[in-house]
Structure formats: structure tokens, C-alpha cells
Design a protein around this motif. Structure first.
Motif, PDB file in Angstrom:
ATOM      1  N   LYS A  33      30.768  47.318  47.333  1.00 49.49           N
ATOM      2  CA  LYS A  33      30.105  46.952  46.076  1.00 49.49           C
ATOM      3  C   LYS A  33      30.763  45.738  45.426  1.00 49.49           C
ATOM      4  CE  LYS A  33      27.567  51.042  44.616  1.00 49.49           C
ATOM      5  NZ  LYS A  33      27.614  51.804  45.860  1.00 49.49           N
ATOM      6  N   SER A  34      32.062  45.547  45.662  1.00 49.38           N
ATOM      7  CA  SER A  34      32.730  44.363  45.103  1.00 49.38           C
ATOM      8  C   SER A  34      32.156  43.084  45.706  1.00 49.38           C
ATOM      9  CB  SER A  34      34.236  44.428  45.343  1.00 49.38           C
ATOM     10  OG  SER A  34      34.566  44.245  46.709  1.00 49.38           O
ATOM     11  N   MET A  35      31.822  43.128  47.000  1.00 45.84           N
ATOM     12  CA  MET A  35      31.209  41.964  47.638  1.00 45.84           C
ATOM     13  C   MET A  35      29.869  41.635  46.990  1.00 45.84           C
ATOM     14  SD  MET A  35      32.112  42.853  51.605  1.00 45.84           S
ATOM     15  CE  MET A  35      30.846  41.766  52.220  1.00 45.84           C
ATOM     16  N   ASP A  36      29.049  42.660  46.783  1.00 46.82           N
ATOM     17  CA  ASP A  36      27.740  42.447  46.150  1.00 46.82           C
ATOM     18  C   ASP A  36      27.892  41.875  44.752  1.00 46.82           C
ATOM     19  OD1 ASP A  36      26.325  43.461  48.350  1.00 46.82           O
ATOM     20  OD2 ASP A  36      26.443  45.522  47.600  1.00 46.82           O
ATOM     21  N   MET A  37      28.852  42.393  44.015  1.00 45.30           N
ATOM     22  CA  MET A  37      29.013  41.960  42.630  1.00 45.30           C
ATOM     23  C   MET A  37      29.577  40.552  42.531  1.00 45.30           C
ATOM     24  SD  MET A  37      30.166  45.371  40.554  1.00 45.30           S
ATOM     25  CE  MET A  37      29.731  44.581  39.002  1.00 45.30           C
ATOM     26  N   MET A  38      30.541  40.226  43.404  1.00 42.30           N
ATOM     27  CA  MET A  38      31.075  38.857  43.393  1.00 42.30           C
ATOM     28  C   MET A  38      30.006  37.848  43.788  1.00 42.30           C
ATOM     29  SD  MET A  38      35.014  38.886  44.742  1.00 42.30           S
ATOM     30  CE  MET A  38      35.714  40.499  45.018  1.00 42.30           C
ATOM     31  N   LEU A  39      29.150  38.221  44.729  1.00 38.34           N
ATOM     32  CA  LEU A  39      28.044  37.338  45.115  1.00 38.34           C
ATOM     33  C   LEU A  39      27.085  37.133  43.949  1.00 38.34           C
ATOM     34  CD1 LEU A  39      27.193  38.513  48.747  1.00 38.34           C
ATOM     35  CD2 LEU A  39      27.632  36.151  48.046  1.00 38.34           C
ATOM     36  N   ALA A  40      26.824  38.187  43.208  1.00 41.39           N
ATOM     37  CA  ALA A  40      25.861  38.110  42.106  1.00 41.39           C
ATOM     38  C   ALA A  40      26.443  37.455  40.850  1.00 41.39           C
ATOM     39  CB  ALA A  40      25.359  39.513  41.768  1.00 41.39           C
ATOM     40  N   LEU A  41      27.690  37.788  40.533  1.00 45.59           N
ATOM     41  CA  LEU A  41      28.285  37.355  39.261  1.00 45.59           C
ATOM     42  C   LEU A  41      29.206  36.151  39.387  1.00 45.59           C
ATOM     43  CD1 LEU A  41      29.307  40.881  37.874  1.00 45.59           C
ATOM     44  CD2 LEU A  41      27.227  39.592  37.332  1.00 45.59           C
ATOM     45  N   GLY A  42      29.779  35.946  40.598  1.00 45.09           N
ATOM     46  CA  GLY A  42      30.848  34.973  40.758  1.00 45.09           C
ATOM     47  C   GLY A  42      32.185  35.634  40.496  1.00 45.09           C
ATOM     48  N   ASN A  45      33.403  36.021  36.692  1.00 45.38           N
ATOM     49  CA  ASN A  45      32.748  37.018  35.837  1.00 45.38           C
ATOM     50  C   ASN A  45      32.840  38.442  36.389  1.00 45.38           C
ATOM     51  OD1 ASN A  45      31.820  35.144  33.877  1.00 45.38           O
ATOM     52  ND2 ASN A  45      30.210  34.502  35.281  1.00 45.38           N
ATOM     53  N   PHE A  46      33.379  38.575  37.584  1.00 45.03           N
ATOM     54  CA  PHE A  46      33.558  39.890  38.186  1.00 45.03           C
ATOM     55  C   PHE A  46      34.795  40.561  37.589  1.00 45.03           C
ATOM     56  CE2 PHE A  46      36.008  42.127  41.533  1.00 45.03           C
ATOM     57  CZ  PHE A  46      35.150  43.203  41.755  1.00 45.03           C
ATOM     58  N   THR A  47      34.657  41.814  37.183  1.00 45.70           N
ATOM     59  CA  THR A  47      35.798  42.568  36.639  1.00 45.70           C
ATOM     60  C   THR A  47      35.825  43.968  37.252  1.00 45.70           C
ATOM     61  OG1 THR A  47      34.567  43.535  34.785  1.00 45.70           O
ATOM     62  CG2 THR A  47      35.570  41.362  34.428  1.00 45.70           C
ATOM     63  N   PHE A  48      36.985  44.591  37.188  1.00 46.68           N
ATOM     64  CA  PHE A  48      37.100  45.968  37.668  1.00 46.68           C
ATOM     65  C   PHE A  48      36.324  46.932  36.761  1.00 46.68           C
ATOM     66  CE2 PHE A  48      41.211  45.831  40.447  1.00 46.68           C
ATOM     67  CZ  PHE A  48      40.524  45.081  41.381  1.00 46.68           C
ATOM     68  N   LYS A  49      36.169  46.575  35.498  1.00 41.94           N
ATOM     69  CA  LYS A  49      35.377  47.418  34.596  1.00 41.94           C
ATOM     70  C   LYS A  49      33.930  47.469  35.072  1.00 41.94           C
ATOM     71  CE  LYS A  49      34.105  48.050  29.746  1.00 41.94           C
ATOM     72  NZ  LYS A  49      34.275  47.555  28.355  1.00 41.94           N
ATOM     73  N   VAL A  55      30.292  51.486  40.885  1.00 43.47           N
ATOM     74  CA  VAL A  55      30.731  52.486  41.865  1.00 43.47           C
ATOM     75  C   VAL A  55      30.542  53.903  41.325  1.00 43.47           C
ATOM     76  CG1 VAL A  55      32.748  53.379  43.107  1.00 43.47           C
ATOM     77  CG2 VAL A  55      32.339  50.914  42.993  1.00 43.47           C
ATOM     78  N   GLY A  56      30.671  54.034  39.989  1.00 44.18           N
ATOM     79  CA  GLY A  56      30.585  55.354  39.382  1.00 44.18           C
ATOM     80  C   GLY A  56      31.922  56.067  39.350  1.00 44.18           C
ATOM     81  N   CYS A  57      32.958  55.283  39.054  1.00 42.06           N
ATOM     82  CA  CYS A  57      34.304  55.859  38.957  1.00 42.06           C
ATOM     83  C   CYS A  57      35.010  55.232  37.765  1.00 42.06           C
ATOM     84  CB  CYS A  57      35.093  55.601  40.254  1.00 42.06           C
ATOM     85  SG  CYS A  57      35.501  53.859  40.544  1.00 42.06           S
ATOM     86  N   THR A  58      36.256  55.577  37.551  1.00 42.08           N
ATOM     87  CA  THR A  58      37.022  54.981  36.457  1.00 42.08           C
ATOM     88  C   THR A  58      37.707  53.697  36.937  1.00 42.08           C
ATOM     89  OG1 THR A  58      39.038  56.192  37.029  1.00 42.08           O
ATOM     90  CG2 THR A  58      37.473  57.270  35.515  1.00 42.08           C
ATOM     91  N   GLU A  59      38.047  52.843  35.995  1.00 44.59           N
ATOM     92  CA  GLU A  59      38.824  51.647  36.340  1.00 44.59           C
ATOM     93  C   GLU A  59      40.149  52.033  36.985  1.00 44.59           C
ATOM     94  OE1 GLU A  59      39.158  47.959  33.800  1.00 44.59           O
ATOM     95  OE2 GLU A  59      38.058  49.262  32.407  1.00 44.59           O
TER      96      GLU A  59
END
Length: 226
Positions: A33-42, A45-49, A55-59
Motif C-alpha cells: 500500500k505504501s507503493m500505491d500511496m507514494m505513486l498517488a501522492l508523491g 505528501n506521503f505520511t505514515f499517518k 492499511v487499517g492499523c495504527t501508526e
């Protein structure tokens, strides 16, 4: 061969992560999911929050795997170059011609993995991500410390393997590593230019024409030292 590489898991320097992400379903989900988010947001702008929400988990759960998002990017960076090296090993295993081996290496750099299926990470998606973000993995104030810790082992290893192919083709060529690293960087940057700064490269160049260009660049450069 395709099935063998599909099951390959690249061993990334264990100092990059706190817990092996592929040791659990949560870790796998974090990486994918981090790959998808970095592709979408850059990357900026990508954060663990945001990742935790996706992902549906805590930071805190994500921080158990990676110290920060830079380490996560380094993990993906190492994984890509390691997988590319595995491709090179398998694609050249039965070849004896140094030129043929070098041509395959150039094709891999220009186009990405020839065997592009993997059960752990999507190499095609990863290449798209690193086309945009790879420089952010290397060009930091921490690079000297990270280099000493071996964070760029896969990058080094692939470069050294291709440099050996250049030396096998022409032992008199003086700068094999410099030539290889130039192509490794340019292989991603030319695609980046085509996607975002088209005035810096030929319009609609495409992967096949890049292969032709890099073949000309490498073999004509080497020939001058013969």
C-alpha cells in the motif's frame, strides 16, 4: 525461469528495517500500500499517518517495521535493484558472449525487469515509483552514513556486475563503473523526463528507442578504447 523469479524474495540490508515486512501479512500490506500511496501522492505528501489509515492499523504498528518513510523508500530502492540483478543473472546464465550479456543488461536498465512477475512486490509498479522518487533515496545528508552501513548494497552489486561485463567485452576500457552508473541513473531519469519534462528528451521516445540509444552510447564509448 519466470516461475523461479516470481518466487524470489530480495534480501535487503536488515539495518534498513526494524522488522522484516515480509514476516507478516501486516508488513506485506504496509509495503504494497505504501507503493500505491507514494505513486498517488508523491514522497513528500506521503505520511505514515495516511498509510496507517489505508492499511487499517495504527501508526505505531507501522513504526515497528520502519523507523521513517525514508527507510521505507530505501527498502523499495534496494529491492528493485536487487530484483533487476536477479533478472540479469538468470537471463545471462546460458550465454557465453560478453556482448550479448551486456546487451541484456542494457535492456534491463532501459526497460525494467524482463521477468516482471513476483509474489512479494510488483516490479513494474516499483519501477514507476522509482522513476519519480529514486533520487530521494540517495540524495540526502545521511547518504555517507547509510553508505557505510551498506544500505546501497544491491545498487552497488548490480553496477559491479555490469561493469564486469564491460571489462569482459573490452578489458582496455578505463571507466566501466562510471559508464554503468551513468546508464543506471539515466535509465530512470530519461523516463522521468519523458513523463514530466518532455522538452529534455525526444518526444515519445519509448523503451525500445531508449534501448537503442543506450546500446549506441555504451558500445560506441567502449569502442573508442579498443
Amino acid at each position: 525461469m519466470d516461475k523461479i523469479l516470481q518466487r524470489v524474495r530480495v534480501e535487503v540490508n536488515e539495518n534498513i528495517y526494524l522488522k522484516d515486512p515480509f514476516s507478516s501479512d501486516l508488513g506485506v500490506d504496509i509495503v504494497q500500500k505504501s507503493m500505491d500511496m507514494m505513486l498517488a501522492l508523491g514522497f513528500e505528501n506521503f505520511t505514515f499517518k495516511k498509510l496507517a489509515q489505508a492499511v487499517g492499523c495504527t501508526e505505531a504498528a507501522i513504526y515497528r517495521y520502519f523507523e521513517n518513510k525514508h527507510k521505507l523508500l530505501l527498502y523499495l530502492f534496494g529491492w528493485y535493484w536487487g530484483f533487476l540483478e536477479q533478472n540479469l543473472v538468470y537471463c545471462t546464465a546460458n550465454l557465453t558472449s560478453a556482448r550479448q550479456k551486456l546487451e541484456i543488461a542494457i535492456e534491463l536498465l532501459a526497460k525494467g525487469p524482463i521477468f516482471s512477475k513476483n509474489d512479494f512486490i510488483d516490479p513494474v509498479k516499483l519501477r514507476r515509483l522509482l522513476t519519480d522518487e529514486s533520487t530521494k533515496a540517495i540524495m540526502t545528508k545521511e547518504v555517507d552514513k547509510e553508505q557505510k552501513l551498506g544500505f546501497f548494497h544491491q545498487y552497488y552489486k548490480l553496477g559491479e556486475r555490469i561493469a564486469e561485463l564491460i571489462s569482459a567485452y573490452n578489458p582496455e576500457y578505463e571507466f566501466p563503473k562510471t559508464l554503468v552508473t551513468t546508464i543506471m541513473e539515466a535509465s530512470l531519469m530519461q523516463t522521468y523526463y519523458e513523463n514530466h519534462l518532455p522538452g529534455l528528451t525526444e518526444k515519445g521516445d519509448g523503451h525500445d528507442k531508449k534501448v537503442i540509444f543506450f546500446n549506441h552510447l555504451v558500445f560506441k564509448t567502449i569502442a573508442h578504447e579498443s
